[in-house]
Each structure stands twice: as C-alpha cells, then as structure tokens.
Design a protein around this motif. Structure first.
Motif, PDB file in Angstrom:
ATOM      1  N   ARG A 132       0.830  -1.359  -0.089  1.00 16.47           N
ATOM      2  CA  ARG A 132      -0.126  -0.044  -0.281  1.00 16.47           C
ATOM      3  C   ARG A 132       1.003   1.207  -0.136  1.00 16.47           C
ATOM      4  O   ARG A 132       0.781   2.218  -0.877  1.00 16.47           O
ATOM      5  N   GLU A 136       0.778   3.921  -3.203  1.00 11.43           N
ATOM      6  CA  GLU A 136       0.226   5.092  -2.731  1.00 11.43           C
ATOM      7  C   GLU A 136       1.248   6.497  -2.907  1.00 11.43           C
ATOM      8  O   GLU A 136       0.827   7.322  -3.129  1.00 11.43           O
ATOM      9  N   ARG A 137       2.462   5.885  -2.662  1.00 11.98           N
ATOM     10  CA  ARG A 137       3.444   7.043  -2.496  1.00 11.98           C
ATOM     11  C   ARG A 137       4.789   6.721  -3.167  1.00 11.98           C
ATOM     12  O   ARG A 137       5.580   7.741  -3.224  1.00 11.98           O
TER      13      ARG A 137
END
Length: 165
Positions: A132, A136-137
């Motif tokens: 995740r 996401e980053r």
C-alpha cells in the motif's frame, strides 16, 4: 497481520476469465492431480504458457493476476516465446505489480485493498515497507511506465491492450 489469502476457488465462477478475456488470455483450471503447467514458483502458484494462464482452486488470486499482468506487460517477442518464466526487468516488474492492483478492483470477489494485503502476505518487498505504501506514495514510475506502453490510458485506467514493443 497475516491472513488467509484469497484463492481462485473463492472467486465467482468465470470471474477471472471474464476479467482477462480482453487481453486474449485463456484461464485453464487444473484439478489438484499432477503438476501445475507453466508455474515458475511451483504449486499452487499460477502457471503461464503462451496465452494460457493455469490455475488451481488453491492458487492465490494475487499469483494469477501477477502472471496475467506479466503477459500484458511483456513485449510481443517475449510473449510469442512464453513458457513458464515471464522474465522482464525492474521497470516491467513494477508495472506488473501496479497493474495487478488496478485489475483487482475490477475482479468480482476481489478488491485492490485485499490484493495489497495478499501481496504483503505472500512476501512482496517494497522499500516503503508495504504494498500500500509503495502504491500510494512511490509507484509513480510504474504508472508512468504503464502509460508510456499504452497499458493504461492517460487517466491511469486500464486500456485493455497488450504491450507491443
């Protein structure tokens, strides 16, 4: 927190085939008897030979989608020779991981959130510590690679096309 990963048996019947048909992939369900054809990692992990994705009821969905995304992301020359080892470099592998998360959201019985959990439990390793966090980053390069190869449209959605070169 480890949990039981979702297997192909837990998906609605034909869900995987319906998702992958636009890519020209044929999902072949193999009984529990004998070796799973084309499996690089060994049973129960998905196998890939030409445009055939081999799964068992016990095959993790993350494995099936990962191998399917290798098929989508490899160039046509490798796809033509494909048998068991999808190969590919670092950028392609990241594209595969990114695409499998996107496709999970479109697969009946699965979600992208659950795909990321299952990828962590299987043992994927990302520098930010979790799938995740990477998605996401830290996955802009993977998304850009997929757009560059026209596997995602400019809005970041699946184009339902195969990589050609």
């Amino acid at each position: 927190m480890n949990h039981k990963v979702i297997t192909c048996a837990e998906l609605p019947k034909m869900a995987l085939q319906q998702l992958l048909t636009p890519y020209g992939l044929e999902v072949i369900d193999i009984s529990e008897v004998g070796k799973l054809p084309g499996s690089f990692w060994g049973d129960p992990e998905a196998g890939l030979i030409a445009n055939r994705l081999y799964v068992r009821p016990t095959t993790p969905v993350q494995s099936a989608l990962h191998e399917a995304c290798h098929y989508v992301c490899m160039d046509s020359g490798r796809r033509h020779q494909l048998h068991t080892d999808a190969g590919g470099g670092y950028d392609e592998e990241n594209g595969v991981c990114y695409l499998q998360i996107l496709l999970a959201e479109r697969l009946a019985g699965m979600t992208s959130d659950r795909m990321m959990q299952d990828m962590d439990d299987w043992g994927y390793s990302f520098r930010l510590g979790s799938t995740r966090a990477w998605f996401e980053r830290d996955a802009e390069d993977a998304k850009d690679w997929l757009i560059q190869h026209q596997l995602l449209d400019p809005n970041g959605l699946p184009s339902w096309r195969l990589r050609t070169e």
